[in-house]
Motif scaffolding. Structure first.
Motif, PDB file in Angstrom:
ATOM      1  N   PHE A  75       0.544  -1.229  -0.516  1.00  0.00           N
ATOM      2  CA  PHE A  75      -0.252   0.374  -0.043  1.00  0.00           C
ATOM      3  C   PHE A  75       1.214   1.480   0.340  1.00  0.00           C
ATOM      4  N   GLY A  76       2.365   0.802   0.012  1.00  0.00           N
ATOM      5  CA  GLY A  76       2.755   2.497   0.063  1.00  0.00           C
ATOM      6  C   GLY A  76       3.281   3.070   1.333  1.00  0.00           C
ATOM      7  N   ARG A  77       2.713   2.498   2.283  1.00  0.00           N
ATOM      8  CA  ARG A  77       2.335   3.225   4.030  1.00  0.00           C
ATOM      9  C   ARG A  77       1.597   2.665   4.777  1.00  0.00           C
ATOM     10  N   VAL A  78       1.964   3.552   6.391  1.00  0.00           N
ATOM     11  CA  VAL A  78       0.904   2.626   7.119  1.00  0.00           C
ATOM     12  C   VAL A  78       0.157   4.008   7.718  1.00  0.00           C
ATOM     13  N   ASP A  79      -0.232   4.078   8.002  1.00  0.00           N
ATOM     14  CA  ASP A  79      -1.265   4.810   8.688  1.00  0.00           C
ATOM     15  C   ASP A  79      -1.745   4.274  10.468  1.00  0.00           C
ATOM     16  N   VAL A  80      -2.012   3.744  10.510  1.00  0.00           N
ATOM     17  CA  VAL A  80      -2.162   3.143  11.629  1.00  0.00           C
ATOM     18  C   VAL A  80      -2.250   2.232  11.973  1.00  0.00           C
TER      19      VAL A  80
END
Length: 309
Positions: A75-80
């Motif tokens: 997904f390109g990142r982690v937010d949570v």
């Protein structure tokens, strides 16, 4: 914009309910747990979301780093990052085998610490992110026959507070602690047991979906600590203000309301390995609520009469 949410401990109880709750929001999910087949089931339950499943044993070296890497690759990142993984053992402290006690602490406290460490590394690089840990009211009070779990949750409480203090210079990175009371999950049946009676959650019992909503709400509106459970405040007050009375009552109440009458031979439960057949969102404890409340009231009265005449 959809968030990328990692849920550790996603195959049962609060973690499974949380995965469903974020899926309903349309967030992208990275689901982690030990049981590969059960992860596939949870993925099917989260059909509203794009889901990556990553079989993960949080006690394996580098497993959580690999989980974060898989999330970023997809997904390109982690937010949570939500950590709900936990195991339990019932028994008197001196009768619980040391390896079982140590593994509960390793999973419930050190595993959570590893989650926070990995998540913060990514969030500091990105400049933002939210970690949500699931603690327990037992991080503020104690109960007999659950020494390893209580020790872990007290430790988690201290860890969360210390990290929150360290994050004061990073206002876009938040750590939230959600502390439920009794919850209708399978963790009690899945627990290791050296007491001889199967455990159960004492009333009042919350649904795991309620805790999941609190977790999602913490991501939307981050707070340091959220309590889920009608009696949590009362229990904490009694433990702190009237410790003598609390200690008189907690043993009889635990034996009556926190342990079933069903005998069980000593076993390790899911402490060292998952039990996929026992994993579900709910544990089936809520139908007995009225009977337990009635019995608990009787136990309180009897204990008070013995103590104070």
């Amino acid at each position: 914009m959809s968030r990328v949410v990692v849920v550790v401990g996603a195959t049962s109880g609060i973690g499974r309910a949380t995965a469903r709750a974020f899926a309903e929001r349309g967030d992208h999910l990275v689901l982690a747990a030990r049981a590969t087949d059960t992860l596939t089931e949870v993925r099917a339950e989260c059909a509203d979301a794009e889901v990556l499943t990553v079989p993960t044993d949080i006690n394996e070296p580098a497993a959580l780093e690999a989980l974060a890497g898989a999330a970023v690759d997809r997904f390109g990142r982690v937010d949570v990052w939500v950590h709900t993984a936990a195991v339990m053992v019932y028994g008197r402290f001196d009768e619980v085998p040391a390896p079982v006690f140590d593994q509960v602490v390793r999973t419930d406290l050190l595993g959570a610490a590893s989650s926070v460490r990995v998540a913060l590394r990514h969030f500091r690089a990105a400049g933002a992110g939210t970690v949500v840990l699931t603690g327990s009211v037992l991080g503020h009070i104690s109960a007999p026959y659950l020494s390893a779990y209580v020790a872990s949750k007290w430790g988690l409480q201290g860890l969360a507070r210390a990290v929150q203090q360290e994050l004061r210079d990073s206002p876009r990175i938040r750590l939230c602690l959600v502390n439920p009371g009794s919850v209708d999950t399978p963790v009690y049946q899945q627990a290791a047991n050296y007491f001889g009676r199967i455990g159960r959650p004492p009333p009042p019992i919350s649904r795991p979906e309620r805790v999941a909503r609190a977790i999602v709400d913490c991501v939307d509106r981050p707070r340091r600590e959220v309590s889920v459970g009608r009696l949590n405040v009362v229990l904490r007050a009694g433990f702190t203000v009237l410790p003598g009375v609390y200690d008189v009552l907690v043993g009889p109440l635990m034996r009556l309301a926190g342990l079933s009458g069903q005998p069980v031979a000593a076993h390790d439960g899911s402490v060292f390995a998952p039990n996929p057949t026992g994993e579900a969102v709910r544990g089936g404890h809520l139908p007995d609520l009225r009977q337990l409340v009635s019995g608990s009231a009787g136990a309180i009265n009897a204990a008070l009469r013995r103590r104070f005449g």
